[in-house]
Design a protein around this motif. Sequence first.
Motif, PDB file in Angstrom:
ATOM      1  N   VAL A  68       7.638 -10.857   7.772  1.00 56.92           N
ATOM      2  CA  VAL A  68       6.189 -11.317   8.091  1.00 56.92           C
ATOM      3  C   VAL A  68       5.490 -12.138   7.258  1.00 56.92           C
ATOM      4  N   LYS A  69       5.357 -11.922   6.029  1.00 54.56           N
ATOM      5  CA  LYS A  69       5.188 -11.982   4.799  1.00 54.56           C
ATOM      6  C   LYS A  69       5.376 -13.982   4.371  1.00 54.56           C
ATOM      7  N   GLU A  70       6.521 -14.136   4.978  1.00 58.05           N
ATOM      8  CA  GLU A  70       7.199 -15.276   4.593  1.00 58.05           C
ATOM      9  C   GLU A  70       6.509 -17.125   5.783  1.00 58.05           C
ATOM     10  N   ARG A  71       6.163 -15.692   6.846  1.00 57.92           N
ATOM     11  CA  ARG A  71       5.872 -16.531   8.102  1.00 57.92           C
ATOM     12  C   ARG A  71       4.247 -16.615   7.814  1.00 57.92           C
ATOM     13  N   PHE A  72       2.905 -15.386   7.341  1.00 53.61           N
ATOM     14  CA  PHE A  72       1.960 -15.826   7.576  1.00 53.61           C
ATOM     15  C   PHE A  72       1.354 -15.959   6.410  1.00 53.61           C
ATOM     16  N   GLY A  73       1.955 -15.373   5.631  1.00 52.30           N
ATOM     17  CA  GLY A  73       1.535 -15.060   4.353  1.00 52.30           C
ATOM     18  C   GLY A  73       0.642 -13.564   3.841  1.00 52.30           C
ATOM     19  N   GLY A  74       0.639 -13.141   2.859  1.00 53.89           N
ATOM     20  CA  GLY A  74      -0.527 -12.050   2.557  1.00 53.89           C
ATOM     21  C   GLY A  74       0.784 -10.817   1.580  1.00 53.89           C
ATOM     22  N   SER A  75       0.791 -10.290   1.413  1.00 51.14           N
ATOM     23  CA  SER A  75       1.550  -9.460   0.622  1.00 51.14           C
ATOM     24  C   SER A  75       2.198  -7.924   0.796  1.00 51.14           C
ATOM     25  N   VAL A  76       3.282  -7.604   0.572  1.00 57.20           N
ATOM     26  CA  VAL A  76       3.823  -6.543   0.231  1.00 57.20           C
ATOM     27  C   VAL A  76       4.021  -5.523  -0.543  1.00 57.20           C
ATOM     28  N   THR A  77       3.687  -4.462  -0.182  1.00 60.30           N
ATOM     29  CA  THR A  77       3.964  -2.884  -0.912  1.00 60.30           C
ATOM     30  C   THR A  77       5.073  -2.278  -0.499  1.00 60.30           C
ATOM     31  N   CYS A  78       5.386  -1.538  -1.042  1.00 58.45           N
ATOM     32  CA  CYS A  78       6.473  -0.671  -0.621  1.00 58.45           C
ATOM     33  C   CYS A  78       6.211   0.672  -1.766  1.00 58.45           C
ATOM     34  N   LEU A  79       5.982   1.582  -1.195  1.00 55.95           N
ATOM     35  CA  LEU A  79       6.250   3.220  -1.152  1.00 55.95           C
ATOM     36  C   LEU A  79       6.711   3.929  -0.870  1.00 55.95           C
ATOM     37  N   THR A  80       7.171   4.362  -2.421  1.00 54.54           N
ATOM     38  CA  THR A  80       8.065   5.646  -1.842  1.00 54.54           C
ATOM     39  C   THR A  80       8.103   6.963  -2.770  1.00 54.54           C
ATOM     40  N   MET A  81       7.958   8.093  -1.639  1.00 52.45           N
ATOM     41  CA  MET A  81       8.172   9.494  -2.413  1.00 52.45           C
ATOM     42  C   MET A  81       9.434  10.160  -3.155  1.00 52.45           C
ATOM     43  N   GLY A  82       9.267  10.685  -3.869  1.00 53.61           N
ATOM     44  CA  GLY A  82      10.577  11.711  -4.035  1.00 53.61           C
ATOM     45  C   GLY A  82      10.702  11.555  -6.239  1.00 53.61           C
ATOM     46  N   PRO A  83      11.365  12.220  -5.955  1.00 51.07           N
ATOM     47  CA  PRO A  83      11.848  12.348  -7.470  1.00 51.07           C
ATOM     48  C   PRO A  83      11.557  11.436  -8.677  1.00 51.07           C
ATOM     49  N   VAL A  84      11.079  11.784  -9.706  1.00 48.20           N
ATOM     50  CA  VAL A  84      11.357  10.662 -10.534  1.00 48.20           C
ATOM     51  C   VAL A  84      12.454   9.440 -10.119  1.00 48.20           C
ATOM     52  N   SER A  85      14.083   9.653  -9.915  1.00 48.47           N
ATOM     53  CA  SER A  85      15.105   9.008 -10.130  1.00 48.47           C
ATOM     54  C   SER A  85      14.871   8.033  -8.970  1.00 48.47           C
ATOM     55  N   ALA A  86      13.295   8.389  -7.233  1.00 44.95           N
ATOM     56  CA  ALA A  86      13.863   7.667  -6.140  1.00 44.95           C
ATOM     57  C   ALA A  86      12.850   5.478  -7.088  1.00 44.95           C
ATOM     58  N   ALA A  87      11.964   5.555  -7.894  1.00 45.01           N
ATOM     59  CA  ALA A  87      11.949   4.774  -8.804  1.00 45.01           C
ATOM     60  C   ALA A  87      12.848   3.867  -8.714  1.00 45.01           C
ATOM     61  N   GLU A  88      14.126   3.903  -8.534  1.00 44.94           N
ATOM     62  CA  GLU A  88      15.427   3.055  -8.109  1.00 44.94           C
ATOM     63  C   GLU A  88      15.214   2.576  -6.669  1.00 44.94           C
ATOM     64  N   VAL A  89      14.571   2.737  -6.138  1.00 47.06           N
ATOM     65  CA  VAL A  89      14.531   1.932  -4.737  1.00 47.06           C
ATOM     66  C   VAL A  89      13.369   0.866  -4.788  1.00 47.06           C
ATOM     67  N   LEU A  90      12.289   1.443  -5.521  1.00 47.07           N
ATOM     68  CA  LEU A  90      11.282   0.264  -5.263  1.00 47.07           C
ATOM     69  C   LEU A  90      12.276  -0.712  -6.542  1.00 47.07           C
ATOM     70  N   ARG A  91      12.616  -0.369  -7.586  1.00 45.82           N
ATOM     71  CA  ARG A  91      12.944  -1.435  -8.265  1.00 45.82           C
ATOM     72  C   ARG A  91      13.933  -2.686  -7.563  1.00 45.82           C
ATOM     73  N   GLU A  92      14.769  -2.216  -5.746  1.00 47.06           N
ATOM     74  CA  GLU A  92      15.822  -2.855  -5.123  1.00 47.06           C
ATOM     75  C   GLU A  92      14.550  -3.255  -4.314  1.00 47.06           C
ATOM     76  N   ALA A  93      13.380  -2.918  -4.125  1.00 48.78           N
ATOM     77  CA  ALA A  93      12.457  -3.652  -3.252  1.00 48.78           C
ATOM     78  C   ALA A  93      12.240  -4.849  -3.529  1.00 48.78           C
ATOM     79  N   LEU A  94      11.734  -4.737  -5.344  1.00 52.44           N
ATOM     80  CA  LEU A  94      11.048  -5.680  -5.881  1.00 52.44           C
ATOM     81  C   LEU A  94      12.289  -6.845  -6.291  1.00 52.44           C
ATOM     82  N   TYR A  95      13.489  -6.674  -6.410  1.00 52.47           N
ATOM     83  CA  TYR A  95      14.474  -7.400  -6.059  1.00 52.47           C
ATOM     84  C   TYR A  95      14.667  -8.424  -4.354  1.00 52.47           C
ATOM     85  N   ARG A  96      14.059  -7.388  -3.541  1.00 54.37           N
ATOM     86  CA  ARG A  96      14.151  -8.247  -2.515  1.00 54.37           C
ATOM     87  C   ARG A  96      12.914  -8.827  -1.930  1.00 54.37           C
TER      88      ARG A  96
END
Lengths: 344, 284
Positions: free
Chosen positions: B52-80
């Motif tokens: 959607v962002k690629e088609r229309f512009g805008g921004s993508v924010t990814c949030l997760t709730m979890g233990p400190v180790s859940a930052a791993e999915v956020l890094r993955e979201a940044l990669y993607r």
Amino acid sequence: MDSKTTNRKGDVWVFVEAVQGRIAEVSLELLGKGRELADTLGVPLAAMLIGRGVEGLCRALFSHGADKVYLSEHDMLSRYETHAYTAAAVGLIRRYSPQVVVYGATSMGRDLAPRIASTLRAGLTADCTDLEIGDHEEPVSREVHKDLLLQIRPAFGGNIIATIVNPWGWPQMATVREGVMKMPESNGSREGEIVRFSPELSAQDAIVRVVEEVPAERRVNLKAARVIVAGGAGVGSRDNFKLVFDLANVLGAEVGASRAAVDKGYIDKGHQVGQTGTTVRPALYIALGISGQVQHRAGMSDAARILAVNSDPNAPIFSIAHYGITGDINEVVPMMIRAIRKRV
Amino acid sequence: MPYDIVVLAKQVPDTKRVTGDAMKEDGTVNRAALPAIFNPEDLYALELAIEVKERFGGSVTCLTMGPVSAAEVLREALYRGADRVALITDRRAAASDTLATSYILSCAVTHAAPYDIVCCGRQAIDGDTAQVGPQLAQKLSIPQVTYVSDVEEIAGSLIRVRRHTDYGMQVVEAPLPALLTVTDKAPEPRYPAMKRVMKYKKAMSPAEAEARGLPSPMGDMLIETWDLDTIGADIERCGMAGSPTKVKRIQSIVLTGSGYHEVQPTQEGIEGLVHELIEDHTIG
Ligand SMILES: Cc1cc2nc3c(=O)[nH]c(=O)nc-3n(C[C@H](O)[C@H](O)[C@H](O)COP(=O)(O)OP(=O)(O)OC[C@H]3O[C@@H](n4cnc5c(N)ncnc54)[C@H](O)[C@@H]3O)c2cc1C
Ligand SMILES: Nc1ncnc2c1ncn2[C@@H]1O[C@H](COP(=O)(O)O)[C@@H](O)[C@H]1O
């Protein structure tokens, strides 16, 4: 807090999924289970019927066990829309304070029930496979809650079975899988009371608009089948699935499938058995070329008899099978067909 | 017109790989014995947001709730392709059921505002509840559209999406802001871009940096960490206190392995089986 108060005299309610004048089977199955729960608690069983022009369905609800129908009709409810149905259901629940409300764990039930629960700040357990009434003691305070709804469900990809209770934040609510509760016998002479309630709806309540629709093909009736012949990835191709159909035909059985067989395009999704397919309890389940991963077992392990045919003697399906044949289905199935033809 | 999108992603144990040793004596699951992964359908939600962002512009924010180790999915979201990420972590959030989780996430999404679209996965594979999405939409007082596979069009503040239910396929329109729950029928998630991996592999939360004895990360490399106070959550509605449902008992499913009747793959063997099944009225 308001939501912490409980109404122990409240009825047991079943949400009725009615689409185009048809009641979903799971709603009738739930009336069967609801009848048991209501009798144990000594309270009435009621159906919550929301829609437009649906009053004619009340008879079927009474004959399947309801004592009452709470009927909420409005022009804006002529088809299912999450927000309008939530408003109608919340209106009914607030007005009549049931102690238990159950929904089918269908695409509709799982869209609606969480929205209702969040509005009421009530507890909700997803996708139960059984419901009972029982007491619960709080681990720390030792406080005993009598006659709670015990909500039993698989979790963790089907690897564990959890029993969930809801001591406060009533009504106690759960969605229940299709096909796991027994369909009650219909008794046409049963009668009941219709309680009409006009929902207060405004235009903003029906906010999502359907602009196009392609109905799904008729669903395969796996739940009602006494015998199911199911094929997996081991069947090898769409053409070879004819073997599965042939065996099903001589047995008068329905055809089931694993998700791998569906994903590979051997057969349509409507035939899928398992956690993300249909849950079945036939008298006989014949698994052909199915390894028996936990997600598949979650949908069929309650079959009275399981016959597995697999070329791998270590396939997990054998661990729940009653009869096992280690062999190639391309050889075994024709032998089975011959053997059955010989007997009848 | 650009759209701001918030994606909710959960780190989950890979329940497909549960084996005997992942179960503890008392029948509970030993999460530590299982690999933690990006919840599969949340990857589809993220992909949909990025498209959607690629088609229309805008921004993508990814949030997760979890233990400190859940930052791993956020890094993955940044990669993607996520532009911004934040981790909601707080001991007081532990043992939240779906009602409390959706409340906490609603505070986090509000804190991350503005947003036009919120994307969740349809369900998380650890609990399979599919409740958090609709409950979050209710708490944000925005419409929900569940089981979404495609965004067909967005024009002004109206979104048109395709969804699949038990009754078939529908195309529906909803006013924005709206919440979508996305299924694995949506377009396949892209692979992480090498350039982004190189750039963001050092992105870290302050807690991760501290554990490794590194200075606190800054700028693009900072994975923001929010606690319940940051997002203004009412503690009474979080964690155990805010969760009306309780787990009373857990049993592991032990394969009976009680032994089955082994039938020989021969014509005689199979005839014997058919005979037995007819005799006990299972078939025939
Ligand atoms: C969230 C989630 C939900 C899922 N939901 C479901 C679900 O609802 N239903 C479902 O079924 N799966 C589901 N799955 C998938 C499940 O994990 C398995 O991948 C799937 O059940 C495997 O299907 P299968 O046994 O047909 O294929 P495989 O595991 O590939 O097994 C094929 C079997 O065929 C045997 N075989 C091969 N050739 C022959 C032959 N000629 N003769 C005899 N045997 C042969 C092999 O030995 C093997 O055991 C789900 C997975 C996930 C992650
Ligand atoms: N702890 C969490 N953090 C972020 N998102 C979550 C969390 N729990 C649930 N979600 C979102 O809600 C969806 C449904 O989760 P569930 O109701 O647990 O099946 C997931 O696919 C996520 O998008």
